[in-house]
Scaffold this active site. Structure first.
Site, short mmCIF file in Angstrom:
data_model
loop_
_atom_site.label_atom_id
_atom_site.label_comp_id
_atom_site.label_asym_id
_atom_site.label_seq_id
_atom_site.Cartn_x
_atom_site.Cartn_y
_atom_site.Cartn_z
N GLY A 106 -0.78 -34.37 15.45
CA GLY A 106 -0.85 -34.32 16.90
C GLY A 106 -1.95 -33.42 17.41
O GLY A 106 -2.58 -32.67 16.66
N SER A 107 -2.16 -33.46 18.73
CA SER A 107 -3.29 -32.76 19.33
C SER A 107 -3.15 -31.24 19.28
O SER A 107 -4.14 -30.53 19.09
CB SER A 107 -3.46 -33.22 20.79
OG SER A 107 -2.27 -33.00 21.53
N THR A 108 -1.94 -30.72 19.45
CA THR A 108 -1.75 -29.27 19.41
C THR A 108 -1.87 -28.76 17.98
O THR A 108 -2.53 -27.74 17.72
CB THR A 108 -0.38 -28.88 19.99
OG1 THR A 108 -0.24 -29.44 21.30
CG2 THR A 108 -0.24 -27.37 20.09
N ASP A 121 3.99 -27.81 13.21
CA ASP A 121 4.00 -29.16 13.76
C ASP A 121 4.25 -29.11 15.26
O ASP A 121 4.80 -28.13 15.78
CB ASP A 121 5.10 -29.99 13.08
CG ASP A 121 4.74 -31.47 12.98
OD1 ASP A 121 3.83 -31.91 13.71
OD2 ASP A 121 5.37 -32.18 12.18
N LYS A 135 10.24 -36.03 18.40
CA LYS A 135 8.90 -36.17 17.84
C LYS A 135 8.64 -37.64 17.56
O LYS A 135 9.55 -38.44 17.62
CB LYS A 135 8.78 -35.35 16.54
CG LYS A 135 8.83 -33.84 16.78
CD LYS A 135 8.86 -33.04 15.48
CE LYS A 135 7.76 -33.42 14.52
NZ LYS A 135 6.39 -33.29 15.13
N GLY A 144 5.49 -39.23 18.75
CA GLY A 144 4.48 -39.84 19.61
C GLY A 144 3.31 -40.38 18.82
O GLY A 144 2.66 -41.34 19.23
N GLY A 145 3.06 -39.78 17.66
CA GLY A 145 1.99 -40.25 16.79
C GLY A 145 2.48 -41.16 15.68
O GLY A 145 1.73 -41.48 14.76
N GLU A 193 6.91 -36.29 8.87
CA GLU A 193 7.07 -34.97 9.47
C GLU A 193 8.46 -34.40 9.20
O GLU A 193 8.60 -33.22 8.86
CB GLU A 193 6.83 -35.05 10.98
CG GLU A 193 5.38 -35.29 11.35
CD GLU A 193 5.19 -35.59 12.83
OE1 GLU A 193 4.09 -35.38 13.33
OE2 GLU A 193 6.15 -36.06 13.48
N LYS A 235 6.05 -29.60 27.48
CA LYS A 235 6.95 -30.27 26.55
C LYS A 235 8.38 -29.72 26.61
O LYS A 235 9.27 -30.24 25.92
CB LYS A 235 6.42 -30.12 25.11
CG LYS A 235 5.00 -30.65 24.92
CD LYS A 235 4.91 -32.13 25.21
CE LYS A 235 3.48 -32.64 25.11
NZ LYS A 235 2.90 -32.51 23.78
#
EC number: 5.3.1.6
Length: 235
Positions: A33-35, A89, A102, A104-105, A111, A129
């Site tokens: 993910g982006s974060t 994560d 969780k 979204g990806g 994970e 979030k």
């Protein structure tokens, strides 16, 4: 790094805070993910500077594997590693009890395996979030083998959900996971008992895993903007 907007400043700050918690001589679960991508970048920076030594990662997705190689993080697998010291994560939703949604990806199956095995599971999110109840803003992802798609969608509807097949972006057809499966996104009006719903969905024949992570997270790091500056708090 290029100039960032407020959302990415929060993600960058919390990613750095997570990377700062990684110690030498450890095995690290690398989330998706982006974060989390910022955390991987900062771990790579610390390795290059010599602040960290003998750190190896276990990626939770092809994306995490690509980023780890880009940032110079050595990789291993669960076939070789006998432990995971810390997993970092992201999450799409976090409730006050540290339960998560969780996926979204579309990487939630891998994970969950890595995060559940970690001695410490560290979740990195921006303040957007945080929710009072799971399912408030994000659909619940369910990974399903292709032949079971229709029966599972019917079963999810009987549980009170509104299921829809996740379709690809910039590709024709549905999203396909790293395992070669499909993802059903389900809207529930209220997830009052996340632990029970997680087990119920996973017991449906054809379901590989769903995006509810109940009782797994140890630490939540939240990126926020206060007085125009990115800050990080823990709960």
């Amino acid at each position: 790094m290029a100039e960032l907007d407020a959302a990415n400043l929060m993600k960058q700050a919390v990613g750095k805070a997570a990377a700062d918690r990684v110690k030498s001589n450890t095995i690290v679960g690398l989330g998706t993910g982006s974060t989390t991508a910022y955390a991987l970048e900062f771990i790579g920076d610390r390795l290059k500077k010599g602040e960290l030594e003998n750190v190896v990662g276990i990626p939770t997705s092809f994306q995490a594997e690509v980023l780890a190689r880009k940032y110079g993080i050595p990789l291993t697998t669960l076939d070789v590693a006998d432990r995971i010291d810390i997993a970092i994560d992201g999450a799409d939703e976090v409730d006050p009890q540290k339960n998560l949604i969780k996926g979204g990806g579309a990487a939630h199956t891998r994970e969950k395996i890595v995060d559940a095995l970690a001695e410490t599971f560290l979740v990195v999110v921006d303040s957007g979030k945080l929710v009072d109840k799971l399912g408030s803003t994000f659909l619940l992802p369910v990974e399903v083998i292709p032949m079971a798609l229709t029966p599972v969608m019917r079963a999810l509807a009987k549980l009170g959900g509104k299921p829809e097949l996740r379709m690809g972006v910039k590709k024709a057809g549905p999203v396909v996971t790293d395992q070669g499966n499909l993802v059903i996104d389900v809207k529930f009006d209220a997830i009052t008992n996340p632990a029970e719903l997680e087990k119920t969905i996973n017991n449906l024949p054809g379901v590989l895993e769903n995006g509810l992570f109940v009782g797994v997270a140890d630490v939540i790091l939240v990126g926020e903007i206060i007085d125009g500056q990115p800050t990080v708090r823990e709960f």
